[in-house]
Motif scaffolding. Structure first.
Motif, short mmCIF file in Angstrom:
data_model
loop_
_atom_site.label_atom_id
_atom_site.label_comp_id
_atom_site.label_asym_id
_atom_site.label_seq_id
_atom_site.Cartn_x
_atom_site.Cartn_y
_atom_site.Cartn_z
N LEU A 62 0.02 29.65 7.26
CA LEU A 62 -0.67 29.75 5.97
C LEU A 62 -0.22 28.63 5.05
O LEU A 62 0.95 28.22 5.08
N ASN A 63 -1.14 28.16 4.23
CA ASN A 63 -0.80 27.19 3.20
C ASN A 63 -0.47 27.97 1.92
O ASN A 63 -1.33 28.64 1.35
N HIS A 64 0.76 27.90 1.48
CA HIS A 64 1.21 28.69 0.33
C HIS A 64 0.73 28.13 -1.00
O HIS A 64 0.97 28.74 -2.05
N TYR A 82 -10.25 25.60 0.28
CA TYR A 82 -9.45 26.57 1.03
C TYR A 82 -8.86 25.92 2.28
O TYR A 82 -9.27 24.84 2.71
N HIS A 83 -7.90 26.62 2.83
CA HIS A 83 -7.25 26.21 4.08
C HIS A 83 -7.69 27.18 5.18
O HIS A 83 -7.57 28.39 5.04
N SER A 84 -8.22 26.65 6.27
CA SER A 84 -8.69 27.48 7.37
C SER A 84 -7.57 27.70 8.38
O SER A 84 -6.82 26.78 8.73
N ILE A 100 -0.24 34.58 -2.54
CA ILE A 100 -0.81 33.73 -1.49
C ILE A 100 -2.05 34.46 -0.97
O ILE A 100 -1.94 35.46 -0.27
N PRO A 101 -3.26 34.02 -1.34
CA PRO A 101 -4.48 34.72 -0.93
C PRO A 101 -4.85 34.42 0.52
O PRO A 101 -4.76 33.28 0.99
N LEU A 102 -5.29 35.46 1.23
CA LEU A 102 -5.73 35.32 2.62
C LEU A 102 -7.04 36.10 2.78
O LEU A 102 -7.05 37.33 2.75
N ASN A 112 -6.30 30.77 1.61
CA ASN A 112 -6.40 30.70 3.06
C ASN A 112 -7.56 31.56 3.55
O ASN A 112 -7.78 32.66 3.04
N VAL A 113 -8.29 31.06 4.52
CA VAL A 113 -9.36 31.83 5.15
C VAL A 113 -8.98 32.08 6.60
O VAL A 113 -8.80 31.13 7.38
#
Length: 362
Positions: free
Chosen positions: A72-74, A63-65, A39-41, A78-79
């Motif tokens: 977080l969006n799995h 991306y998900h802000s 899960i990238p952040l 995610n930013v």
């Protein structure tokens, strides 16, 4: 059971916002297959991401802000918004802005790492001069993280598919290297390398080669005495509890392919280790900070201001750093589990040996 719960959350700092860091992040994370294993952040801002996304028209990146770790969006990149203000991004320019926001990203990512919100950190390149401030008085990420996590020593460990090279001294002027070559420093680095090879790379009995400081490893004292008076004694002490060998003449060691016979190589100074490493790692080298209670990796290159914002940056090393971070998290988890259950560890070895035998027979 939800498979997402087993995927590690991997944090990414943006590095110098005028360098190639954000371009690398977008390129590396644009392949949705990476969402199958982590899960990238990303610690940056929507506006900075959007700026570089516009310079990469051929890449489809969404991306998900968020501003909250529990939202977080799995199933998406995610930013994590570290700042809201408008920032004048100037690709290729060395200025205070680049250093300021690189540090903001790093500080918030390290705080998240300490609090367990992320399981590993991949750091994009910073410029060591413009990031200097009251909160950053270090020669790079490695000493900064050593202080942040309050550990006695760490090892700058360059790793690739075909070799692993650690350094006794890192970003030290050549004129000052010799004074840092002490028995205590060498022994500390050997111990960290040995523990890392076991815990982070799954090697039960790693073989470690130690290079000499001087040309031809001193030629028995004719070209410098550090090998005879310091390095040999550090290796001798290390041999009581691990497999350490040397000191080897650095030029012949790599030229004759001796690096292929060892699990880890300890070089005395930066260029002695990194020149052969970068020449032989085929552009996929990773900088790993061994000795920390957490996992941190980075690509083996710098900010590359000369190509920033031109869609010329190669993301191979950054991707390798991402995959290595994920692998080390998983290996550490397996190592901890195996220490608690030695029978399971023995069973895993037997299965692995059986698979190897079948492959050889085939």
């Amino acid at each position: 059971m939800n498979n997402d719960s087993h995927k590690p959350i991997i944090g990414f700092t943006c590095g110098d916002i005028n360098g190639i860091g954000l371009e690398l992040i977008i390129k590396a994370l644009s392949d949705n297959r990476i969402l199958d294993i982590c899960i990238p952040l990303v610690f940056a801002s929507n506006k900075s991401i959007n700026f570089y996304r516009k310079t990469l028209p051929a890449i489809n990146f969404s991306y998900h802000s968020t501003k909250e770790f529990n939202k977080l969006n799995h199933k998406q990149v995610n930013v994590f918004n570290c700042w809201e203000e408008e920032v004048a991004i100037q690709p290729g320019q060395l200025n205070e802005t680049g250093g300021k926001y690189a540090l903001i990203s790093l500080e918030q990512a390290v705080a998240a790492l300490k609090d367990g919100h992320i399981q590993a950190l991949v750091t994009a390149p910073i410029h060591k001069k413009n990031i200097q401030s009251e909160n950053f008085k270090h020669s790079g990420h490695t000493p900064y993280l050593k202080e942040a996590f309050n550990v006695n020593d760490v090892l700058m460990f360059m790793v690739a598919e075909n070799m692993r090279v650690g350094l006794v001294t890192e970003h030290v002027p050549v004129s000052e290297i010799a004074k840092h070559i002490t028995k205590e420093n060498i022994l500390s680095k050997i111990k960290i390398m040995h523990q890392s090879l076991q815990k982070d790379f799954g090697i039960d009995k790693p073989k470690i080669a130690v290079l000499g400081l001087n040309p031809h490893a001193g030629d028995e004292g004719l070209i410098g005495t550090e090998e005879e008076t310091i390095i040999k004694f550090a290796i001798k002490d290390a041999k009581y509890s691990m497999l350490a060998f040397g000191p080897y003449s650095a030029d012949a060691f790599f030229a004759r392919g001796q690096h292929e016979k060892f699990d880890g190589i300890l070089a005395m100074y930066h260029d002695q280790g990194l020149i052969p490493f970068k020449s032989l790692a085929f552009g996929e080298g990773v900088n790993f900070t061994a000795g920390l209670p957490v996992v941190r990796t980075s690509p083996d290159h710098g900010t590359a201001f000369d190509i920033a914002g031109k869609d010329k940056a190669d993301a191979d090393s950054f991707l390798a750093a991402t995959f290595e971070a994920i692998d080390i998290v998983n290996r550490r988890n397996g190592y901890a589990e195996a220490r608690q259950n030695p029978l399971k560890r023995r069973s895993a070895r037997l299965i692995a040996n059986s698979v190897d035998e079948r492959l050889e027979e085939a």
